[in-house]
Write an enzyme that holds these catalytic residues in place. Structure first.
Site, mmCIF file in Angstrom:
data_model
loop_
_atom_site.group_PDB
_atom_site.id
_atom_site.type_symbol
_atom_site.label_atom_id
_atom_site.label_comp_id
_atom_site.label_asym_id
_atom_site.label_seq_id
_atom_site.Cartn_x
_atom_site.Cartn_y
_atom_site.Cartn_z
ATOM 1 N N ASN A 116 -40.051 -11.006 -77.894
ATOM 2 C CA ASN A 116 -38.975 -10.230 -78.507
ATOM 3 C C ASN A 116 -39.514 -9.215 -79.512
ATOM 4 O OD1 ASN A 116 -36.065 -9.810 -79.619
ATOM 5 N ND2 ASN A 116 -37.182 -10.577 -81.403
ATOM 6 N N ARG A 124 -41.274 -1.062 -60.381
ATOM 7 C CA ARG A 124 -39.864 -0.688 -60.327
ATOM 8 C C ARG A 124 -39.067 -1.397 -61.410
ATOM 9 N NH1 ARG A 124 -41.078 -1.767 -54.803
ATOM 10 N NH2 ARG A 124 -41.349 0.164 -53.616
ATOM 11 N N ASP A 183 -49.790 -21.736 -79.809
ATOM 12 C CA ASP A 183 -48.334 -21.754 -79.636
ATOM 13 C C ASP A 183 -47.943 -22.031 -78.185
ATOM 14 O OD1 ASP A 183 -48.019 -21.295 -82.297
ATOM 15 O OD2 ASP A 183 -47.276 -19.244 -82.110
ATOM 16 N N GLY A 184 -48.746 -21.538 -77.235
ATOM 17 C CA GLY A 184 -48.445 -21.790 -75.827
ATOM 18 C C GLY A 184 -48.490 -23.260 -75.489
ATOM 19 N N ASN A 235 -38.664 -20.719 -76.935
ATOM 20 C CA ASN A 235 -38.880 -19.340 -77.369
ATOM 21 C C ASN A 235 -37.881 -18.364 -76.764
ATOM 22 O OD1 ASN A 235 -40.912 -19.397 -79.240
ATOM 23 N ND2 ASN A 235 -42.405 -18.313 -78.000
ATOM 24 N N ASP A 236 -37.896 -18.275 -75.433
ATOM 25 C CA ASP A 236 -37.065 -17.256 -74.795
ATOM 26 C C ASP A 236 -36.859 -17.519 -73.318
ATOM 27 O OD1 ASP A 236 -39.544 -16.363 -73.563
ATOM 28 O OD2 ASP A 236 -39.932 -15.167 -75.347
#
Length: 277
Positions: free
Chosen positions: A177, A144, A63-64, A133-134
């Site tokens: 997600n 942090r 998929d990458g 994808n995102d």
């Protein structure tokens, strides 16, 4: 569908050792009267040049690799993509190596369907990038959390402290997600999903927005004695540093990605097979 006769093979040579499956695919195409070209790696210029006169693109990797191909082909229309899965789970790369022969015959006979997948666009200053994808805003310092002010269509919506914020397409809903606790969405749906990554407040949940909504994420100062830093990442392929006061505008892209499907399996059946046990 159109009977495919000419193909571009894009291969992840790390996953396809000695180009074993690439050569196997080329041999089957040639034996059936078709033609093929081979590009090793995902260099955008090489892909754009090679994809200009083919009927379909076959990606050998995972998929990458498909995500990187989607970025390279963002301005190319009418050339759908199918993936041979040489990775692990493979939600987009659906063809297994044992089915390469059947895949080629189906493509050449026009026995397939094409899904048009929506993409996102993120703009920060003079930089603009698309994602299949995102788009993820995440802390740059591993120790942090960051504070993010969220606007929807120019109006204040919320302020969140978290490791980051994911804006996902339906295609990407089974990726980062899902790992962050977000919902699974049918890949051909038209919507955006916003999911916080390890939010400081337990009340934070995923939120679904429409395709006409514009989401703005602004990095806030959390502590004056510590430098607040973040990254905005597009499909994990492009990452841009952010400083306090920077904001990224995210909306549906004018570009889409055309992916070939051979089976009529629903996304939920695929998920059950891939990760459901």
């Amino acid at each position: 569908m159109k009977k495919c006769r000419s193909f571009l093979l894009i291969v992840n040579e790390v996953k396809d050792t000695n180009l074993k499956y690439s050569h196997q695919t080329e041999d089957i195409i040639r034996e059936n009267g078709g033609t093929s070209k081979l590009v090793i790696g995902t260099d955008p210029e090489s892909i754009i040049e090679a994809a200009s006169d083919v009927d379909a693109v076959i990606v050998l990797g995972g998929d990458g690799t498909i995500l990187r191909v989607a970025h390279a082909m963002v301005d190319i229309k009418g050339v759908p993509v199918i993936g041979i899965n040489l990775g692990t789970v493979g939600f987009m790369a659906e063809v297994v190596v044992s089915d390469i022969d059947n895949m080629v015959h189906r493509l050449m006979a026009g026995e397939y369907r094409v899904e048009e997948r929506m993409m996102l666009n993120g703009t920060m200053g003079d930089q603009s990038h698309d994602a299949l994808n995102d788009i993820v805003m995440a802390r740059q310092d591993a120790l942090r959390i960051i504070a993010v002010k969220i606007y929807v269509n120019g109006m204040y919506f919320d302020t969140t402290e978290a490791d980051g914020i994911i804006l996902s397409t339906p295609t990407g809903s089974t990726g980062y997600n899902l790992s962050a606790g977000g919902p699974i969405v049918k890949p051909d749906a038209r919507l955006l999903v916003m999911t916080p990554i390890s939010p400081y407040s337990m009340s934070r949940r995923s939120i679904v927005f429409g395709v006409d909504d514009r989401i703005t994420l602004e990095l806030l100062e959390k502590r004056k004695d510590i430098e607040n830093k973040a990254l905005i990442a597009y499909d994990g392929a492009v990452s841009i540093p952010m400083k306090v006061g920077d904001a990224v505008d995210i909306s549906v892209s004018r570009h889409t990605f055309e992916i070939i499907r051979l089976d009529n399996k629903g996304v939920f059946e695929i998920i059950r097979q891939k990760i459901g046990g």
